[in-house]
Enzyme design. Structure first.
Site, short mmCIF file in Angstrom:
data_model
loop_
_atom_site.label_atom_id
_atom_site.label_comp_id
_atom_site.label_asym_id
_atom_site.label_seq_id
_atom_site.Cartn_x
_atom_site.Cartn_y
_atom_site.Cartn_z
N THR A 1 56.03 27.19 61.90
CA THR A 1 56.49 26.91 60.53
C THR A 1 56.89 25.45 60.39
OG1 THR A 1 58.83 27.53 60.91
CG2 THR A 1 57.32 29.28 60.24
N ILE B 1 83.41 26.88 73.76
CA ILE B 1 84.22 27.03 74.96
C ILE B 1 85.67 27.21 74.54
CG2 ILE B 1 85.00 25.94 77.09
CD1 ILE B 1 82.38 24.36 77.12
N SER C 1 61.70 19.80 62.00
CA SER C 1 62.29 19.81 63.33
C SER C 1 61.40 19.02 64.27
CB SER C 1 62.42 21.26 63.83
OG SER C 1 62.70 21.31 65.21
N GLY D 1 69.97 26.45 51.18
CA GLY D 1 70.68 26.74 52.43
C GLY D 1 71.90 25.86 52.60
N ALA D 2 72.67 25.71 51.53
CA ALA D 2 73.81 24.79 51.55
C ALA D 2 75.08 25.42 52.11
CB ALA D 2 74.09 24.28 50.13
N TYR E 1 58.55 30.01 64.88
CA TYR E 1 59.42 28.98 64.30
C TYR E 1 58.77 27.61 64.42
CZ TYR E 1 63.52 25.94 63.77
OH TYR E 1 64.39 24.97 63.37
#
Length: 258
Positions: A158, A196, A142, A12-13, A155
């Site tokens: 996992t 923004i 996470s 996932g680079a 999520y």
């Protein structure tokens, strides 16, 4: 913390945390295998930034839920650069579905990538690491391995599974000189915090509200950056961390304290 002479694979680079880790490891001298599955434009940008800084990298593609594609990817890396010294398991799916929106297909998709993909990548690099008698495996989890997400229960599941995968793998691989550690980031700015428009007439008011929110939620007054995670990953990948394994390191600016 030099990584010169090391061969590193970051899955996932092409985006976010994976991109940040890959660029910083290249800056420290590692030869980088940049994995992607769908984010081709992103991984090309990662390589461009590494090339501009004088680093050494090449791109590989695989679906990490498919063991045959992982095996082919690792064979390609080994034939081009030698055995992998550092594996950063980062590729993940995050659908942001609530409990009742998920079905069997979405559940399997997330576990096949976020957990099974990590496990299969570990299996694929282990023979080369065993032969060398050393290796560094880093799992990106996470804070939601510990705290419910309130936006996607699967999520969070996992991420909890990744934490235990790191512990179990650390025990089994320690006799071979291979360490396994997990990083548990909190909120990380991968672009969504900068949406923004400067042309928005309420832009300053919105920026001030965001600053106030961050001070309330993050004791250090900001969300994390990919580079924050990259710095920790580089330490874990280095020789300085050789006595650390099975650890799960929270990197959240203190948000879990509130």
């Amino acid at each position: 913390m030099s990584l010169a002479g090391k061969v590193a694979l970051v899955t996932g680079a092409g985006t976010g945390i994976g991109q940040g880790i890959a660029i910083e490891m290249a800056n420290r001298g590692a030869r980088m295998a940049l994995h992607y599955n769908r984010s081709e434009a992103g991984v090309l940008e990662t390589k461009r930034r590494i090339d501009e800084a004088g680093g050494d990298s090449f791109i590989v593609r695989a679906d990490v839920s498919n063991p045959q594609e992982i095996a082919a990817m690792v064979r390609h890396i080994e034939s081009r650069a030698g055995d992998i010294d550092i594996l950063v398991n980062n590729a993940a799916v995050q659908l942001n579905y609530d409990l009742f929106k998920h079905d069997g297909d979405t559940f399997d998709r997330m576990f096949d990538t976020n957990v099974k993909g990590y496990w299969q990548c570990i299996q694929a690099v282990i023979p080369g690491m065993k032969q060398k008698g050393t290796g560094r495996i880093i799992l990106i989890s996470s804070v939601h391995a510990k705290r419910p997400t309130d936006f996607d229960p699967v999520y969070a599941m996992t991420k909890g599974a990744i934490r235990m995968l790191g512990r179990e793998s650390a025990i089994e691989l320690a006799p071979y000189g291979i360490t396994v550690n997990t990083i548990e980031p909190g909120a990380v700015d991968v672009g969504k915090y900068n949406l923004i428009s400067p042309d928005d007439p309420d832009a300053e008011k919105k920026r001030e509200a965001r600053r106030k929110h961050q001070l309330e939620k993050f004791p250090l007054g900001r969300v994390g950056l990919p580079l924050d995670v990259a710095h920790l990953a580089c330490f874990i990948a280095s020789n300085e961390s050789e006595y650390m394994t099975g650890s799960a390191i929270r990197l959240d600016g203190g948000s879990m304290l509130l």
